[in-house]
Design a protein around this motif. Structure first.
Motif, mmCIF file in Angstrom:
data_model
loop_
_atom_site.group_PDB
_atom_site.id
_atom_site.type_symbol
_atom_site.label_atom_id
_atom_site.label_comp_id
_atom_site.label_asym_id
_atom_site.label_seq_id
_atom_site.Cartn_x
_atom_site.Cartn_y
_atom_site.Cartn_z
ATOM 1 N N SER A 110 69.199 77.376 33.951
ATOM 2 C CA SER A 110 69.889 76.126 34.249
ATOM 3 C C SER A 110 69.990 75.992 35.746
ATOM 4 C CB SER A 110 71.291 76.113 33.631
ATOM 5 O OG SER A 110 72.082 77.131 34.197
ATOM 6 N N LYS A 111 70.000 74.760 36.195
ATOM 7 C CA LYS A 111 70.081 74.506 37.628
ATOM 8 C C LYS A 111 71.292 73.654 37.885
ATOM 9 C CE LYS A 111 67.572 72.675 41.580
ATOM 10 N NZ LYS A 111 66.335 72.027 42.035
ATOM 11 N N THR A 112 72.254 74.177 38.616
ATOM 12 C CA THR A 112 73.478 73.456 38.891
ATOM 13 C C THR A 112 73.525 73.104 40.366
ATOM 14 O OG1 THR A 112 74.573 74.766 37.193
ATOM 15 C CG2 THR A 112 75.977 73.534 38.693
ATOM 16 N N CYS A 113 73.872 71.867 40.652
ATOM 17 C CA CYS A 113 74.000 71.456 42.042
ATOM 18 C C CYS A 113 75.048 70.375 42.136
ATOM 19 C CB CYS A 113 72.670 70.955 42.602
ATOM 20 S SG CYS A 113 72.049 69.504 41.759
ATOM 21 N N LEU A 114 75.530 70.132 43.344
ATOM 22 C CA LEU A 114 76.467 69.046 43.534
ATOM 23 C C LEU A 114 75.846 67.750 43.055
ATOM 24 C CD1 LEU A 114 77.858 69.920 47.052
ATOM 25 C CD2 LEU A 114 79.202 69.758 44.981
ATOM 26 N N ILE A 137 81.905 76.468 42.749
ATOM 27 C CA ILE A 137 82.160 76.783 41.347
ATOM 28 C C ILE A 137 82.299 75.466 40.592
ATOM 29 C CG2 ILE A 137 83.789 77.806 39.725
ATOM 30 C CD1 ILE A 137 84.383 79.941 41.828
ATOM 31 N N TYR A 138 81.525 75.331 39.508
ATOM 32 C CA TYR A 138 81.443 74.087 38.755
ATOM 33 C C TYR A 138 81.932 74.255 37.329
ATOM 34 C CZ TYR A 138 78.016 73.003 42.410
ATOM 35 O OH TYR A 138 77.395 72.807 43.617
ATOM 36 N N ALA A 139 82.348 73.147 36.738
ATOM 37 C CA ALA A 139 82.552 73.093 35.298
ATOM 38 C C ALA A 139 81.191 73.115 34.616
ATOM 39 C CB ALA A 139 83.312 71.823 34.925
ATOM 40 N N SER A 140 81.093 73.836 33.526
ATOM 41 C CA SER A 140 79.813 73.944 32.828
ATOM 42 C C SER A 140 80.094 74.321 31.380
ATOM 43 C CB SER A 140 78.927 74.985 33.528
ATOM 44 O OG SER A 140 77.637 75.010 32.981
ATOM 45 N N GLY A 141 79.047 74.801 30.687
ATOM 46 C CA GLY A 141 79.258 75.408 29.386
ATOM 47 C C GLY A 141 79.453 74.464 28.222
ATOM 48 N N GLY A 194 71.024 82.940 34.674
ATOM 49 C CA GLY A 194 71.000 81.486 34.742
ATOM 50 C C GLY A 194 71.633 80.784 33.563
ATOM 51 N N ILE A 195 72.371 81.496 32.720
ATOM 52 C CA ILE A 195 73.071 80.874 31.589
ATOM 53 C C ILE A 195 74.498 80.602 32.048
ATOM 54 C CG2 ILE A 195 73.768 81.113 29.180
ATOM 55 C CD1 ILE A 195 71.426 83.046 28.804
ATOM 56 N N ALA A 196 74.766 79.364 32.410
ATOM 57 C CA ALA A 196 76.008 79.008 33.102
ATOM 58 C C ALA A 196 77.086 78.613 32.107
ATOM 59 C CB ALA A 196 75.745 77.875 34.091
ATOM 60 N N ALA A 197 77.738 79.576 31.511
ATOM 61 C CA ALA A 197 78.836 79.319 30.584
ATOM 62 C C ALA A 197 79.947 80.331 30.852
ATOM 63 C CB ALA A 197 78.359 79.433 29.139
ATOM 64 N N PRO A 198 81.211 79.905 30.855
ATOM 65 C CA PRO A 198 81.667 78.522 30.740
ATOM 66 C C PRO A 198 81.745 77.787 32.078
ATOM 67 C CG PRO A 198 83.551 79.962 30.716
ATOM 68 C CD PRO A 198 82.342 80.857 30.809
ATOM 69 N N PHE A 199 81.642 78.526 33.177
ATOM 70 C CA PHE A 199 81.574 77.867 34.484
ATOM 71 C C PHE A 199 80.249 78.239 35.127
ATOM 72 C CE2 PHE A 199 83.442 82.010 35.449
ATOM 73 C CZ PHE A 199 82.800 82.381 36.618
ATOM 74 N N ALA A 200 79.970 77.636 36.260
ATOM 75 C CA ALA A 200 78.742 77.941 36.996
ATOM 76 C C ALA A 200 79.088 78.174 38.451
ATOM 77 C CB ALA A 200 77.747 76.790 36.878
ATOM 78 N N LEU A 201 78.285 78.993 39.111
ATOM 79 C CA LEU A 201 78.423 79.209 40.551
ATOM 80 C C LEU A 201 77.062 79.018 41.199
ATOM 81 C CD1 LEU A 201 80.428 81.844 42.496
ATOM 82 C CD2 LEU A 201 77.991 81.577 42.974
ATOM 83 N N ALA A 243 85.883 70.385 27.569
ATOM 84 C CA ALA A 243 85.574 68.984 27.885
ATOM 85 C C ALA A 243 86.824 68.227 28.288
ATOM 86 C CB ALA A 243 84.904 68.325 26.682
ATOM 87 N N GLU A 244 87.915 68.488 27.600
ATOM 88 C CA GLU A 244 89.170 67.790 27.901
ATOM 89 C C GLU A 244 89.651 68.074 29.321
ATOM 90 O OE1 GLU A 244 91.133 67.581 23.416
ATOM 91 O OE2 GLU A 244 91.424 69.370 24.657
ATOM 92 N N ALA A 245 89.236 69.203 29.875
ATOM 93 C CA ALA A 245 89.650 69.574 31.233
ATOM 94 C C ALA A 245 88.609 69.202 32.285
ATOM 95 C CB ALA A 245 89.927 71.075 31.299
ATOM 96 N N SER A 246 87.544 68.507 31.876
ATOM 97 C CA SER A 246 86.446 68.185 32.786
ATOM 98 C C SER A 246 86.549 66.751 33.292
ATOM 99 C CB SER A 246 85.095 68.356 32.068
ATOM 100 O OG SER A 246 84.954 69.653 31.548
ATOM 101 N N LEU A 247 86.003 66.501 34.468
ATOM 102 C CA LEU A 247 85.918 65.140 34.997
ATOM 103 C C LEU A 247 84.882 64.347 34.208
ATOM 104 C CD1 LEU A 247 85.863 65.823 38.865
ATOM 105 C CD2 LEU A 247 87.841 65.224 37.445
ATOM 106 N N ASP A 248 85.076 63.026 34.143
ATOM 107 C CA ASP A 248 84.075 62.199 33.479
ATOM 108 C C ASP A 248 82.969 61.829 34.464
ATOM 109 O OD1 ASP A 248 84.814 59.898 34.991
ATOM 110 O OD2 ASP A 248 86.260 59.268 33.473
ATOM 111 N N ASN A 249 81.970 61.112 33.978
ATOM 112 C CA ASN A 249 80.782 60.844 34.792
ATOM 113 C C ASN A 249 81.059 59.970 36.008
ATOM 114 O OD1 ASN A 249 78.780 62.329 33.350
ATOM 115 N ND2 ASN A 249 78.863 60.815 31.726
ATOM 116 N N VAL A 250 82.004 59.061 35.896
ATOM 117 C CA VAL A 250 82.350 58.237 37.057
ATOM 118 C C VAL A 250 83.103 59.076 38.081
ATOM 119 C CG1 VAL A 250 83.694 56.253 37.847
ATOM 120 C CG2 VAL A 250 82.324 56.081 35.764
ATOM 121 N N GLN A 251 84.036 59.892 37.626
ATOM 122 C CA GLN A 251 84.774 60.760 38.548
ATOM 123 C C GLN A 251 83.849 61.735 39.267
ATOM 124 O OE1 GLN A 251 87.436 62.253 35.496
ATOM 125 N NE2 GLN A 251 89.175 61.132 36.354
ATOM 126 N N LEU A 252 82.799 62.179 38.569
ATOM 127 C CA LEU A 252 81.852 63.115 39.182
ATOM 128 C C LEU A 252 81.077 62.485 40.338
ATOM 129 C CD1 LEU A 252 80.458 64.915 36.017
ATOM 130 C CD2 LEU A 252 81.765 65.969 37.866
#
Length: 675
Positions: A2-6, A171-175, A148-155, A231-240
């Motif tokens: 997985s590839k995580t980026c800002l 550190i990102y929300a993921s998983g 590269g398996i980013a669960a439940p968070f990613a760095l 998911a309930e603790a994650s930002l939505d797509n507009v907030q992101l």
């Protein structure tokens, strides 16, 4: 894996006869036009309607156009290169040829992959199944992250938002196994259906891995409930899309306050990361992670982590896993009815894992020096057109204009391929196991990324591989990047007129430049810092102009009751609107001293410019994919990427002599213009 980026990298996300000029350059594709259509009523249909009618979406694709057709042709080129590389087995160990060739060969050995079944991941699943306590869960999270398996968070490493000259850990929300948080939470029927399909999918994957059916269903429910809480603790797509919400610099010791139950010291030491300050993009999510560590039984953690191993491995396992993965992620989410051929999936995976090894061979064959030279000239002209546009704005005061011009002056354009390719030193690839190769390359890529933390930002690195048919803008480095893969027809053609090239790749260039000044990019200054450079009055004017675009796209429906989220697509829509405007301006300027290009097939150069954009962006898109895009993709549906911006441009209306009242002419009081 997985590839995580800002989420601030603004991506531009992937024959009929032509008539040549006396100089041998061709114009638009006249056979693609819907001659019964009306350019002033629905330009998308007019510019490419005949091509779409004659070229239905292939079963294995979720959308189709000349652009996507070219992207698939590009993969054939990649396949041919990989076929040549894999035909030889005398490459020096560790060389680009050996790595890419053997990786592709192992992936293509379908009989071996099928014979192995779930065996490649059995040790991973068994290790997780043997976990006894939360300390073991924590160690396992670290091991999965290494691969590269980013669960439940990613760095992941990335520029410091406040001082982008240095790289820090983010550190990102993921998983989550579904596309985003709303799939777990929203009550609309399409999300309810998605949840039911997902539960069945997870259960089936557990069954394929050897779990009895009843237990598989219980484990699937456990996974869903676990992910729903995340998911309930994650930002939505507009907030992101708001970088300020994700700017949360945290000293290393501060991680223990957000998630005291996790051994951050051990995690950082095992990952060979310096204990420097980090950016926690979603503190609420990390607090929920802490809650799960403290309260979720180890049995729940085991089911959750096993699922994410299976989810990551699915396409590298035997055919039943591949087919089940496609049933949910392909058929249901995109509407595709057939899997891509194996060679295409293997070519895509090789590019994803070893793109710069493969890319060296690609650019040697498919990116001649004259293509780069012509692109450099176009970029220069379009940047100059952006300068002229800023200077002439009547709504921006002198102080803000100066800052805007300063930012524009620091733009960097990367074209084709990196000056220095990655050497992949130390990664071991063989022809024995496709899964082992995926793990090995993922571990190398993760370590390569982590190695940037605590160092000065390496501005020579690319976020896309050379064969990629795409482009992006990075506000933290204030750079626009065009891999060789997109610098092919119909986006760019050394044998096309300037009108066609400026109308296709030129608008893309303008689009990426404009991202530096959209609702996200405008929050970063000339040095790439997240810093306000606007006067209060100009900031309000800018927001009001953006709201015009929001309102316009809120009115574009894909089916009754389902319309675009104007705030979600604001940045891309500003990019399209400004991109078309400044590319057109640059085109006219490029002809000064040369005289106008000829009328071809009855179309003036000005008309050819806009038709080229309509033909490049002419995607026919499956309804299932449109639904997925509407939910989470910051890019509008292709039809509205054509009609939306052009309906605001007087130059388009003049070129086709459209009149007030025509659908492609927005009323003056509704017309949007940001840049």
């Amino acid at each position: 894996m997985s590839k995580t980026c800002l989420p601030f990298l603004a991506l531009f996300v992937l024959s009929a006869a032509t008539t040549a000029t006396a100089g041998g350059l061709h114009g638009i594709q006249p056979g693609d036009l819907n001659r019964q259509g009306n350019a002033c009523n629905d330009f998308f249909d007019y510019a490419n309607g005949a091509w779409r009618q004659q070229n239905p979406i292939p079963d294995y694709m979720d959308r189709w156009s000349r652009r996507w057709q070219a992207g698939e042709l590009n993969k054939e080129r990649v396949r041919d290169i990989l076929g040549e590389l894999s035909a030889r087995q005398d490459w020096a160990k560790g060389s680009a040829g050996q790595l890419a060739g053997d990786f592709y060969a192992a992936c293509m050995d379908e009989s071996r992959v099928n014979a192995l079944g779930a065996k490649p991941v059995r040790p991973w699943l068994d290790e997780i199944g043997a976990l006894k306590d939360r300390a073991g869960v924590q160690r396992e999270i670290g091991k999965l992250h290494d691969a590269g398996i980013a669960a439940p968070f990613a760095l992941s490493a990335g520029e410091d938002l406040r001082e982008p000259s240095k790289a820090i850990a983010h550190i990102y929300a993921s998983g989550l196994g579904m596309p985003d948080r709303d799939y777990y939470l929203k009550p609309e029927p399409r999300f309810v259906e998605a949840r039911a399909k997902y539960l069945a999918h997870v259960a089936k994957m557990f069954e394929l891995a050897g779990t009895p059916a009843e237990q598989a269903q219980r484990d699937a429910q456990t996974v869903f409930d676990f992910e729903k809480r995340l998911a309930e603790a994650s930002l939505d797509n507009v907030q992101l899309r708001d970088p300020k919400l994700q700017d949360n610099p945290t000293p290393f010791a501060g991680l223990a306050k957000l998630a005291p139950g996790f051994d951050w010291g051990r995690y950082f030491d095992a990952a060979q990361l310096p204990r420097d300050a980090v950016n926690v993009t979603q503190p609420k999510f990390l607090r929920q992670f802490e809650k799960e560590l403290a309260t979720a039984p180890v049995a729940q953690w085991k089911a959750y982590l096993q699922w994410h191993v299976l989810n990551a491995a699915a396409d590298s396992l035997s055919q039943p896993f591949v087919e089940e993965n496609f049933a949910f992620n392909g058929k249901f989410l995109t509407g595709a009815t057939e899997m891509k051929p194996r060679w295409k999936r293997c070519a895509e995976l090789t590019d994803a894992q070893l793109g710069e090894a493969l890319g060296q061979k690609y650019v040697e064959k498919y990116f001649p020096p004259q293509a780069k030279a012509r692109m450099q000239e176009m970029v220069k002209n379009i940047l100059a057109a952006m300068d002229d546009t800023i200077r002439e704005l009547d709504w921006m005061d002198a102080a803000t204009k100066q800052k805007a011009l300063e930012k524009r002056s620091t733009f960097v354009a990367k074209l084709g391929y990196p000056d220095k390719f990655k050497d992949y030193q130390g990664v071991a690839v063989s022809r024995e196991s496709a899964w082992d190769n995926l793990v090995a390359t993922s571990r190398w890529n993760v370590a390569d990324n982590r190695g940037q933390v605590g160092k000065p930002t390496d501005r020579s690195r690319w976020g896309m591989t050379p064969p990629t048919s795409n482009a992006y803008y990075n506000p933290l480095q204030n750079e626009i990047v065009f891999p060789a893969g997109i610098l092919q027809p119909p986006a760019f053609d050394v044998n096309a007129t300037d009108a066609v090239n400026y109308g296709a790749i030129g608008v893309i260039i303008g689009h990426e430049i404009s991202h530096g000044f959209d609702d996200q990019g405008a929050q970063f200054d000339a040095q790439g810092r997240l810093a306000n450079w606007w006067t209060p009055a100009d900031g309000k004017q800018f927001a009001a102009k953006g709201q015009c675009v929001v309102d316009q796209f809120e009115g574009y429906f894909i089916e009754p009751g389902v319309h675009h989220n104007g705030k979600l697509v604001l940045g891309e829509s500003i990019g399209d609107l400004a991109g078309a405007k400044i590319a057109y301006r640059a085109y006219l300027k490029s002809r000064e001293g040369k005289g106008p290009e000829p009328t071809l097939d009855g179309f003036t150069p000005e008309q050819q410019f806009f038709i080229a954009w309509g033909q490049f962006r002419g995607d026919e898109t499956r309804l299932e994919t449109q639904r997925t895009m509407i939910q989470g993709d910051p890019h509008p549906i292709a039809k509205y990427r054509v009609n939306g911006p052009l309906s605001n441009l007087p130059a388009f209306q003049q070129a086709f002599q459209c009149k007030v009242g025509d659908a492609m002419v927005r009323a003056e009081e509704q017309r949007c213009e940001v840049w």
